[in-house]
Design a protein around this motif. Structure first.
Motif, PDB file in Angstrom:
ATOM      1  N   LEU A  23       0.840  -1.195   0.000  1.00 18.02           N
ATOM      2  CA  LEU A  23       0.000   0.000   0.000  1.00 18.02           C
ATOM      3  C   LEU A  23       0.874   1.242   0.000  1.00 18.02           C
ATOM      4  O   LEU A  23       1.795   1.375   0.811  1.00 18.02           O
ATOM      5  CB  LEU A  23      -0.905   0.013   1.242  1.00 18.02           C
ATOM      6  N   ILE A  26       0.160   7.958   2.200  1.00 15.98           N
ATOM      7  CA  ILE A  26      -0.915   8.950   2.084  1.00 15.98           C
ATOM      8  C   ILE A  26      -0.429  10.100   1.206  1.00 15.98           C
ATOM      9  O   ILE A  26       0.706  10.567   1.331  1.00 15.98           O
ATOM     10  CB  ILE A  26      -1.318   9.471   3.472  1.00 15.98           C
ATOM     11  N   LEU A  38      -7.970   9.198   8.552  1.00 14.93           N
ATOM     12  CA  LEU A  38      -7.354   8.270   7.611  1.00 14.93           C
ATOM     13  C   LEU A  38      -6.156   7.546   8.224  1.00 14.93           C
ATOM     14  O   LEU A  38      -5.982   6.334   8.023  1.00 14.93           O
ATOM     15  CB  LEU A  38      -6.934   9.019   6.346  1.00 14.93           C
ATOM     16  N   GLU A  39      -5.315   8.256   8.960  1.00 15.27           N
ATOM     17  CA  GLU A  39      -4.136   7.614   9.544  1.00 15.27           C
ATOM     18  C   GLU A  39      -4.504   6.485  10.508  1.00 15.27           C
ATOM     19  O   GLU A  39      -3.961   5.381  10.405  1.00 15.27           O
ATOM     20  CB  GLU A  39      -3.245   8.651  10.227  1.00 15.27           C
ATOM     21  N   THR A  41      -7.198   4.748  10.538  1.00 11.97           N
ATOM     22  CA  THR A  41      -7.834   3.691   9.745  1.00 11.97           C
ATOM     23  C   THR A  41      -6.781   2.859   9.018  1.00 11.97           C
ATOM     24  O   THR A  41      -6.844   1.616   8.998  1.00 11.97           O
ATOM     25  CB  THR A  41      -8.811   4.299   8.732  1.00 11.97           C
ATOM     26  N   ARG A  42      -5.804   3.520   8.433  1.00 10.76           N
ATOM     27  CA  ARG A  42      -4.707   2.810   7.779  1.00 10.76           C
ATOM     28  C   ARG A  42      -3.940   1.942   8.769  1.00 10.76           C
ATOM     29  O   ARG A  42      -3.579   0.793   8.479  1.00 10.76           O
ATOM     30  CB  ARG A  42      -3.743   3.811   7.128  1.00 10.76           C
ATOM     31  N   GLU A  43      -3.657   2.508   9.945  1.00  8.30           N
ATOM     32  CA  GLU A  43      -2.912   1.754  10.953  1.00  8.30           C
ATOM     33  C   GLU A  43      -3.678   0.500  11.368  1.00  8.30           C
ATOM     34  O   GLU A  43      -3.090  -0.568  11.559  1.00  8.30           O
ATOM     35  CB  GLU A  43      -2.631   2.639  12.170  1.00  8.30           C
ATOM     36  N   TYR A  45      -5.837  -1.111   9.511  1.00  4.86           N
ATOM     37  CA  TYR A  45      -5.765  -2.034   8.374  1.00  4.86           C
ATOM     38  C   TYR A  45      -4.415  -2.743   8.342  1.00  4.86           C
ATOM     39  O   TYR A  45      -4.344  -3.978   8.198  1.00  4.86           O
ATOM     40  CB  TYR A  45      -5.989  -1.282   7.066  1.00  4.86           C
ATOM     41  N   LEU A  46      -3.325  -1.986   8.483  1.00  5.44           N
ATOM     42  CA  LEU A  46      -1.993  -2.574   8.392  1.00  5.44           C
ATOM     43  C   LEU A  46      -1.727  -3.580   9.515  1.00  5.44           C
ATOM     44  O   LEU A  46      -0.984  -4.544   9.338  1.00  5.44           O
ATOM     45  CB  LEU A  46      -0.935  -1.466   8.420  1.00  5.44           C
ATOM     46  N   SER A  66      -7.703   0.928  -2.416  1.00  3.62           N
ATOM     47  CA  SER A  66      -6.323   1.404  -2.329  1.00  3.62           C
ATOM     48  C   SER A  66      -6.278   2.926  -2.391  1.00  3.62           C
ATOM     49  O   SER A  66      -5.553   3.580  -1.620  1.00  3.62           O
ATOM     50  CB  SER A  66      -5.494   0.802  -3.461  1.00  3.62           C
ATOM     51  N   LEU A  69      -7.457   4.440   0.943  1.00  2.00           N
ATOM     52  CA  LEU A  69      -6.481   4.345   2.033  1.00  2.00           C
ATOM     53  C   LEU A  69      -5.234   5.194   1.784  1.00  2.00           C
ATOM     54  O   LEU A  69      -4.397   5.319   2.674  1.00  2.00           O
ATOM     55  CB  LEU A  69      -6.086   2.886   2.260  1.00  2.00           C
ATOM     56  N   ARG A  70      -5.133   5.763   0.595  1.00  2.00           N
ATOM     57  CA  ARG A  70      -4.039   6.698   0.311  1.00  2.00           C
ATOM     58  C   ARG A  70      -4.536   8.140   0.237  1.00  2.00           C
ATOM     59  O   ARG A  70      -3.746   9.063   0.100  1.00  2.00           O
ATOM     60  CB  ARG A  70      -3.344   6.317  -0.999  1.00  2.00           C
TER      61      ARG A  70
END
Length: 300
Positions: A23, A26, A38-39, A41-43, A45-46, A66, A69-70
């Motif tokens: 991925l 951002i 967003l941050e 949420t990404r964390e 997910y990762l 994708s 998440l960016r």
């Protein structure tokens, strides 16, 4: 100003190895309010071990997910974020609050926000599932956080900044609990949130708005107020040039009137560190300006 909301914390386990392309980061064009949800949420997910292919079956097409998440492409509708939150076990209320704020900042109409919820508003706006520890911490630090935010922001912005801080903290609460000091973790979020909303001059936050509501000015006689105001604005300009740690201490001590022990509790740092930061800051201010008299208790 775009500010990252990633908070320092303890070393975590390596993220699970996923098949396929990694991925991307951002996008630089993502606003601070968008980044605020967003941050985390990404964390999540990762750290989940899930893949885009897996999530695409229930949330959104892989390529679009994708992009989401960016932070590229169109701002996502809440119905999509709601489905993603369900898959990643993210709490709805703080995520919805931050998503809505970012949508309004992006120029979306209230009608667009309402339509994009697709019947999920009742779930999103129900403040259920709040961890007791989160509620208790927020009750303890709310007044101090609001006093700090008022030094940099005006009108309704201080209250919004504090509420956004608590929403971000809720989204990241597992990480906050695992950090060396949850108070320090929370304060870092507040500082980033306030900095993202503040006005800047020469890459430093502008504190001059606070000059009109300081004890020194309000307690001065009518004829002395212009002089006191000029002194206060000179002090604020000098304080704004301090490193972040010293700036935080001096704002809380000199402009908000908190005692060292209260500052230590709010910042989540040892009392000795508060006194050291204040001592170094005062040396800088002594070399820069003639300091006005110090105030006593907190600003009402």
């Amino acid at each position: 100003m775009t500010t990252s909301f990633n908070m320092p914390g303890p070393a975590s386990e390596p993220a699970p190895v996923r098949p396929g392309r990694k991925l991307g980061p951002i996008a630089d064009t993502v606003s601070s309010s968008h980044r605020a949800w967003l941050e985390p949420t990404r964390e999540r997910y990762l750290a989940s071990g899930r893949t885009l292919s897996d999530l695409s079956q229930k949330v959104l097409a892989k390529s679009k997910l994708s992009e989401l998440l960016r932070g590229v492409g169109h701002y996502p509708r809440w119905e999509v974020i709601h489905r993603l939150a369900g898959e990643l076990d993210l709490p709805n209320w703080p995520l919805y609050r931050l998503w809505k704020q970012a949508a309004m900042d992006a120029g979306k109409s209230r009608d667009w926000v309402d339509r994009s919820t697709d019947g999920t508003t009742a779930v999103a706006t129900a403040r259920s599932g709040q961890p007791l520890e989160h509620w208790a911490l927020c009750q303890t630090i709310a007044d101090g956080y609001l006093a700090y935010a008022r030094v940099f922001l005006t009108d309704h912005a201080p209250k919004t900044a504090v509420e956004d801080t608590f929403a971000i903290l809720w989204l990241c609460f597992d990480e906050a609990l695992a950090s060396p000091d949850i108070r320090r973790y929370a304060w870092n979020i507040l500082r980033a949130t306030v900095k993202a909303k503040a006005n800047y001059r020469d890459e430093r936050p502008v504190l001059a708005e606070a000059a009109f509501d300081t004890i020194t000015v309000r307690d001065a006689s009518l004829e002395d107020q212009p002089t006191r105001l000029a002194e206060s604005m000179e002090l604020f300009t000098a304080i704004s040039k301090l490193p972040d740690a010293q700036l935080d201490v001096m704002v809380l001590r000199r402009l908000c009137g908190f005692q060292p022990e209260q500052v230590s509790d709010l910042l989540g740092i040892p009392l000795a560190a508060v006194r050291s930061d204040e001592r170094h800051a005062n040396r800088f201010l002594d070399d820069t300006i003639e300091l006005p008299p110090r105030t006593g208790g907190p600003t009402p």
